[in-house]
Enzyme design. Sequence first.
Site, short mmCIF file in Angstrom:
data_model
loop_
_atom_site.label_atom_id
_atom_site.label_comp_id
_atom_site.label_asym_id
_atom_site.label_seq_id
_atom_site.Cartn_x
_atom_site.Cartn_y
_atom_site.Cartn_z
N PRO A 198 38.41 60.81 56.36
CA PRO A 198 38.13 60.81 54.91
C PRO A 198 37.03 61.81 54.57
O PRO A 198 36.07 62.00 55.31
CB PRO A 198 37.67 59.37 54.64
N SER B 3 39.64 57.95 77.85
CA SER B 3 38.69 59.06 77.96
C SER B 3 37.31 58.63 78.42
O SER B 3 36.46 59.49 78.64
CB SER B 3 38.58 59.78 76.61
N LYS C 74 34.61 65.35 69.63
CA LYS C 74 33.64 64.77 70.56
C LYS C 74 32.46 65.70 70.79
O LYS C 74 31.30 65.26 70.83
CB LYS C 74 34.35 64.46 71.89
#
Length: 792
Positions: A363, A684, A727
């Site tokens: 968003p 991960s 990340k």
Amino acid sequence: MNGEQSANGARTLPDDAVVVVPVSNVIFPGVVFPIVLDRPSAVAAAQQALREQHPLVLVLQQDVQAPDPGPQSLHRMGTLANVLRYVTGPDGAPHVACQGVERFEIDEWVEGFPFLVARGRRIPEPEAEGAAIEARFLHLRSQALEALQLLPQSPPGELVAAVEGASSPAALADLVAAYLDLQPPEKQQILETIDLEARLDKVSAFLAQRLEVLRLTSEIAQRTRQSLGERQRETLLREQMAAIQRELGEGEREELVELEAAIENAGMPEEVVQQARKELRRLARTPEAAAEYGMVRTYLEWLVELPWGVPEAAPIDLAEARRILDEDHFGLEKIKQRIIEHLAVRRLAPEGKAPILCFVGPPGVGKTSLGQSIARAMHRPFVRVSLGGVHDESEIRGHRRTYVGALPGNIIQAIRKAGRRDCVMMLDEIDKMSAGIHGDPSAALLEVLDPEQNVAFRDNYLAVPFDLSRVVFIATANMLDTIPGPLRDRMEVIQLSGYTAGEKRQIAERYLVRRQLEANGLTAEQVQIEPAALETLIARYTREAGVRSLEREIGRLLRHVAVRFAEGHTEPVRIGPTNLEPILGPPRVENEVAMRTSVPGVATGLAWTPVGGEILFIEATRTPGDGRLILTGQLGEVMRESAQTALSLVKSRAEALGVTPSLFKESDIHIHVPAGATPKDGPSAGVAMTMALISLLTDRTVRSDTAMTGEISLRGLVLPVGGIKEKVVAAATAGVRRVLLPARNRADERDIPEETRQTLELIWLERIEDAIEAGLDPRRGDVRQTQVRAAS
């Protein structure tokens, strides 16, 4: 068999037991009825019965108002039923459709389950032989057919056919009893009557009382119709007079003339023109006071107000399009280039079938505003259709005109609002749709977005084809996982990642501050926000991938200043970093670097979320025990398997790491991933979990300036993962200086912003040994001796 534990820990049902569900009405054998599961125990019972393919026994409560009835408040006789379907209703409550099979008498209750379980016996139907039973059977059938004929509204054809085709006296008695308007205790009395003659007599007696009421009702209705005869005669004469006036050309309503002219000038296809003329003739025959008059007029107004023709479009100026995109959005260079390519194809092949773009991202990153910029560049109107929470196919296709208050679907309504058939239509939040009991809206969108089919899109309300091929469809979503595959296949997905801190500062300086100044009635001469204040605002008061929260905080600052000017202050105001806390309060975002602790057993991982990247702390500790692995922090199945893999890998490398093998048998290892209230899943975190375990067992700390991501295998290989850009940006925002990444993700390095790459050291891992070398702090002395001392 007394019940065993299933694979998921739930206790299985004994073979000779049945699940009992209390109901507020009696269900008869052979009849299909929906049941609302309004108690958690009933939901659990139905789910386990479905899972283990056990039938249900539906038993009437003695007190239908009891919120949670127990065995003492239930009748002993119920109905064994099969579950045909399990659905969730529009109110969120689960429903099951059940078909009664035969009567069932409960002998004893079975304890130890979160719902009612009992043992009992099935009650077979007695033999239907003899003239007495045959006579009662025929009499009951004639009574039932007469009652169906006397009903005020025509009964369903299936019910009449079921009565006529009842194969046995028992089946007919149960069918009639099920549909009779009786109190539950009276129906329970019929259910408990096993003797067939007695049961037929009871049902016939109840039906005879109902027949008397129906006959009296029919006589009253007949007298009422006779009294209304004069009024109907007057209405008929008025309609005939209106018809004569129309034949003579007198008294024609001005409204009809206007509609007829609008139909001829609307530019509709011939098929639609014929349908409109037919409805116009129908409208002319209908009295204005009739309810149908308004429905037909509204339908015609919709037809004539839709933009059936396509105006000549202005040529697309690519230089102007670039200027508009750069003016409205900072960064997003790859996205802008793809949009320019899309517009270039539209310019060269206006009639071609261009792909449908789907902007996917967190968003606040500018998905909707990109669609508005495309509309500006193409000189077309922009309309937005919000699909969040839509769970009814009629929201897309519209409702049929037979329903009260029917309207076209959102697509046709948006076309009418735009006023042009070649508008730019944004299907916002396409990932938030869901299927309901009224159909799947995503299935209806398949026709809308398919260039081969949308040339003749047929809305249920209009019931005529409408050409959507000239509409430029653009979709937005926060994540792809919830979009059905066939729908996703019709769109070209364009990923929008979150902004870096530097990009957010540029966006704030160029757009957000200016917009909030205008919104709060201030000017740039009155207020200045220093760049350092914006950087502090981004780092300490917001944590998001987009810039919505940042704009809200800027608005709070400027509203505070607006109060001062409204009270008479005249001097310009300059807001610096030191002014933020007095206005906004203490910082709401903790410094992630300060949260780290340089102690063994703690590693910093990286995670991807729908709103951007996050850093993730992996904490490991050991306590005396028997070799168990304890996992906490709301970890999903995949993440739990990663922890198991990490522990197995460390065990296999124990000797090389200097870890005493017996330590694994004498200790419990606990891995926790804060925050515990947030669900987490994915592979991960494998490298980070492995490093946390190695750090714990070797008493060597993981470097506090290092974060890592990657899936781990039992052979020690570091496997690739997704979301590398998000990340790495999250690591830079949190103050990390070194990031360990899978070497197989090296191709993703080009997606990382240049300013982020300049502030971080990226280390690429092939095997877990690379992570140990780069991630653990070096220690002096022999590691094995250190471990032995720690164990002792």
